[in-house]
Enzyme design. Structure first.
Site, mmCIF file in Angstrom:
data_model
loop_
_atom_site.group_PDB
_atom_site.id
_atom_site.type_symbol
_atom_site.label_atom_id
_atom_site.label_comp_id
_atom_site.label_asym_id
_atom_site.label_seq_id
_atom_site.Cartn_x
_atom_site.Cartn_y
_atom_site.Cartn_z
ATOM 1 N N LYS A 18 39.343 41.184 45.103
ATOM 2 C CA LYS A 18 38.931 39.920 44.021
ATOM 3 C C LYS A 18 39.048 38.677 44.868
ATOM 4 O O LYS A 18 38.080 38.150 44.528
ATOM 5 C CB LYS A 18 40.094 39.977 42.923
ATOM 6 N N SER B 115 43.394 42.060 33.026
ATOM 7 C CA SER B 115 43.577 41.241 34.119
ATOM 8 C C SER B 115 42.512 39.965 33.787
ATOM 9 O O SER B 115 42.716 38.791 34.352
ATOM 10 C CB SER B 115 43.038 41.706 35.437
#
Length: 819
Positions: free
Chosen positions: A769, A726
């Site tokens: 996140k 990611s």
């Protein structure tokens, strides 16, 4: 004065000594020690010994010296391998045996000692010194030892069953003490090295002392053997008597009815079988096994095995149910009392109750709570059981690597038991409990089997109606059980197992959620546990947020609970010290049997003291009690920079920001990656570099720019392992910024996997996140376009104040990142 026999024996001995040659052949004896006046057979097969015998017969008047070998295993002994002290013997007879062996019959004449070895080929030859020990009748100590030996030898012959009683009579008929000594020594059942101690003695008194020691020791051993033998015989007789009595009882029992002749434990077992409510097939099996055990002796090993089996079978529930709570409002109230938030799992349970109201019975319900540690997965399962009014049983699968832990062991194994599933059903006592399989993602497997494969049957609604445990060996219905599993990472759950469960994700808690959980649950529970609930102690909002922000960093609330407990303990200590400083208590009296005062919380003075003092925990007290913050509040540097981009990462304790730094130096195109990166992350960096090089014109980078530069990509906090794809978009943007020398906005963060064509692929952990970015003060975030659909599931409190840009490729991202 000596008697006539003694005088004659002495004259004969003197004459014999004159006739004995000084130099004579030597025979090494393997397993025998020879004494004077006794006749011994010796088997001879070694060539050297045959030559020694031949030499004695030819020119030595049949005299030969016999000494024991120190080690019987030595095949060709030398002078050093035999004892110096032995016996001078005379050969009486030689017999040839069929197997080329010779049987030698020798008579012991005198004790002797090797004085000097002679060089000789073929056999051992030595100068022998005859030994003769005088008997002194005036030596009182010697007479005492002789009498003691006489008593010991008589007792030894009586005790040792291997020695005939005639030996004792022959011993008593010998008058000469020295002959008695030799006779007793030759009849001892002892190895040669023990008897050799008698031959090694230097005088008659020492010889008698040695044989007295040997006899006393041997008598003690024989007594112990006799005692053990008596005990064994007694035990055997007792067992035989018991078996005989049991057979008599059986004969009498055969005249009685079945109900009258069963022992108490079997009668109780029979009643349990009748009341267990077994299905027909299982009842038939139970009756068959009971018929076997009723005809079996209780001394039989199979009796215990069968009894334990039937005992387990009757204790597993077959007909006991608990009535489910069918009222949706009641269930919802209980769930809200126990847990704050968690709307999705609560909604799922309410749906379950709704369908239960429709059908009256509901199967196919296997729930899996997935989330970081400390978010309340286990306590939620317990709360569900309480809300449904069902029994709750939990067992952990962490570290389980044996398939028998699930299915049990077969009865053929010693100490066999049912598996954890059947044990849980017995513990619950009902056929419809809530069973929590904790830590299902932490199972392992080895040569003993794979427990995950065994769980497939348990968690499959189509199969668990006929679950077969190896120990019980029956089909048991698990379809009424509500199975709930928990895991931290669903990707660690085997795919076939994951397919059988309904996944419910439990997200990390936000700060305001932690605050609510602390005020509604944690603080009241700890105050009640510490007996402080009556003092009206409260935490100010700022103090509680100080603990949340500066002393914990987690997705759950376990550390928050520990820190609040620590604050309350230190607060209690502070208040008691203040109270004691203002009050004096009388010392206890010496004769007092009870404490001079009860604990302070019961004293009216202390209650008044607490009412009149401040009972609010302030931020200052938190700092005083917990000292230096573990995670001090720090403002992230959100200024615009070249080659530094903020990424977002998911961890097992929640989300975090992940800065990426890129530096370019003169070199030959070498790529250096640092920060303890995993293989996936390294490959992602290579893909990002290849993308930037292949489209350098579009990104405003000169041709062959990277061939002349060394590229270093670094992820700070290098001791922490990092992996995953990611960060691909983050590394790509950082490379473009460093190569084009354009600044990147400091108030923007991003996440997404990059491809060589520039596409940005979806990622996981979006909730954590976004929360990490918000905590860091970053309000503009780039996410993959395909993750836009996940925003619907994100808590509105997280999204509030955030500007989120879904981007499908690197070109979309570049529109937002440059300062």
């Amino acid at each position: 004065m000596q008697d006539t026999d003694s005088i004659l024996d002495q004259l004969v001995n003197d004459a014999s000594m004159l006739a004995i040659p000084r130099v004579m052949p030597i025979i090494p004896a393997r397993d025998v020690a020879i004494f004077p006046i006794m006749i011994y057979p010796i088997l001879i097969g070694r060539a050297s010994t045959l030559k020694a015998v031949s030499a004695a017969m030819d020119g030595n008047d049949r005299y030969i010296f016999v000494s024991s070998q120190k080690d019987p295993q030595v095949e060709n002994p030398k002078i050093k391998d035999i004892y110096k002290n032995g016996t001078i013997c005379k050969i009486i007879q030689i017999l040839r045996l069929p197997n080329n062996m010779i049987k030698l019959l020798v008579e012991g004449v005198l004790q002797g000692k090797i004085a000097k070895a002679k060089k000789n080929k073929g056999y051992m030859l030595a100068e022998i010194e005859p030994l003769r020990f005088d008997y002194d009748e005036s030596d009182v100590k010697l007479l005492g030892v002789i009498r003691h030996v006489n008593e010991l030898f008589t007792k030894y012959v009586k005790t040792n069953k291997l020695i005939p009683n005639d030996i004792s009579i022959a011993y008593d008929n010998i008058n000469d003490p020295q002959k008695r000594l030799y006779f007793a020594a030759s009849n001892l059942i002892q190895p040669p090295e023990v008897k050799q101690k008698i031959l090694n003695a230097t005088n008659l008194k020492q010889q008698f002392m040695q044989i007295a020691t040997i006899l006393a020791s041997e008598i003690n051993v024989l007594k112990i053997e006799e005692e053990v033998d008596k005990k064994v015989q007694g035990s055997i007789q007792k067992m035989q008597k018991k078996v005989y009595i049991q057979e008599q009882i059986r004969a009498l029992e055969s005249e009685l009815d079945d109900s009258d002749r069963l022992p108490p434990e079997l009668a109780k077992l029979r009643q349990a079988i009748d009341e267990a409510g077994f299905p027909e097939e299982i009842l038939a099996k139970a009756n068959e096994e009971f018929e076997k055990i009723s005809k079996m002796s209780s001394m039989s090993p199979d009796y215990v095995v069968l009894f334990n089996y039937l005992d387990w079978l009757t204790k597993v529930p077959f007909k006991t149910w608990t009535a489910d709570v069918m009222d949706l409002g009641t269930v919802e109230t209980i769930l809200n009392e126990d847990h704050y938030g968690m709307e999705k799992p609560k909604e799922r349970i309410l749906e379950y109750i709704a369908i239960l109201n429709m059908t009256g019975n509901l199967r196919r319900q296997i729930l899996c709570f997935v989330g970081p540690p400390g978010v309340g997965k286990t306590s939620l399962a317990k709360s569900i059981a309480r809300a449904l009014n069902r029994k709750f049983v939990r067992f952990s699968l962490g570290g389980v690597r044996d398939e028998a832990e699930i299915r049990g062991h077969r009865r053929t194994y010693i100490g066999a038991l049912p598996g954890k599933i059947i044990q849980s059903m017995k513990k619950a006592g009902t056929v419809n409990p809530v069973i929590l399989l904790d830590e299902i993602d932490k199972m392992s497997h080895d040569h003993q089997g794979d427990p995950a494969s065994a769980l497939l049957e348990v968690l499959d609604p189509e199969q668990n109606i006929n679950f077969n445990d190896h120990y019980l060996d029956i089909d048991y219905d698990l379809s009424n059980v509500l199975f709930i599993t928990t895991a931290n990472v669903k990707y660690d759950i085997p795919a076939p197992l994951l397919d059988r469960m309904e996944i419910i994700d439990l997200e990390s808690y936000l700060d305001f959620q932690k605050y609510e959980i602390a005020t509604r649950h944690i603080i009241p529970n700890i105050l009640a546990q510490y007996g402080m609930e009556k003092f009206g102690i409260t935490f100010s909002e700022v103090a509680l947020y100080k603990i949340i922000h500066e002393y914990t960093r987690e997705s759950g609330v376990r550390n928050l609970e520990r820190e609040i407990s620590s604050v309350l303990r230190k607060y209690a200590k502070l208040k008691i010290i203040d109270f004691n400083a203002q009050n004096e208590f009388p010392l206890p009296q010496d004769d007092s049997e009870t404490p001079h005062y009860d604990y302070l919380a019961q004293r009216p003075e202390f209650l008044d003291f607490m009412k009149n003092s401040s009972c609010e925990i302030t931020p200052e007290l938190v700092g005083q009690f917990l000292k230096t913050p573990y995670f001090p509040e720090k403002k992230e540097d959100l200024s615009d920079k070249v080659g530094i981009v903020t990424g977002l990462a998911w961890t097992s304790v929640g989300g975090d920001i992940l800065p990426v730094e890129v530096r370019l130096m003169p070199g030959n195109g070498k790529l250096t990656l640092t920060g303890k990166l995993g293989d996936v992350m390294k490959e992602s960096a290579m893909a990002a570099l290849s993308l930037v090089r292949s489209r350098h014109k579009e990104f405003g980078i000169k041709k062959f720019f990277f061939e002349k530069k060394e590229i270093h990509i670094h992820f700070p906090e290098g001791a922490i392992p990092k992996d995953g794809p990611s960060a691909g978009i983050t590394m790509t943007i950082a490379l473009i910024s460093a190569a084009s020398k354009r600044k990147i906005r400091g108030d923007i963060a991003m996440t997404g996997e990059i491809t060589l064509s520039g596409k940005i692929l979806p990622i996981g952990g979006l909730n954590e996140k976004l929360l990490a970015a918000k905590r860091a003060g970053i309000h503009t975030i780039l996410i993959p376009g395909e993750n836009e659909r996940d925003l619907v599931e994100i808590n509105k409190a997280i999204l509030e104040g955030l500007t989120i840009h879904p981007v499908k490729n690197i070109d979309d991202a570049l529109k937002y990142v440059f300062a």
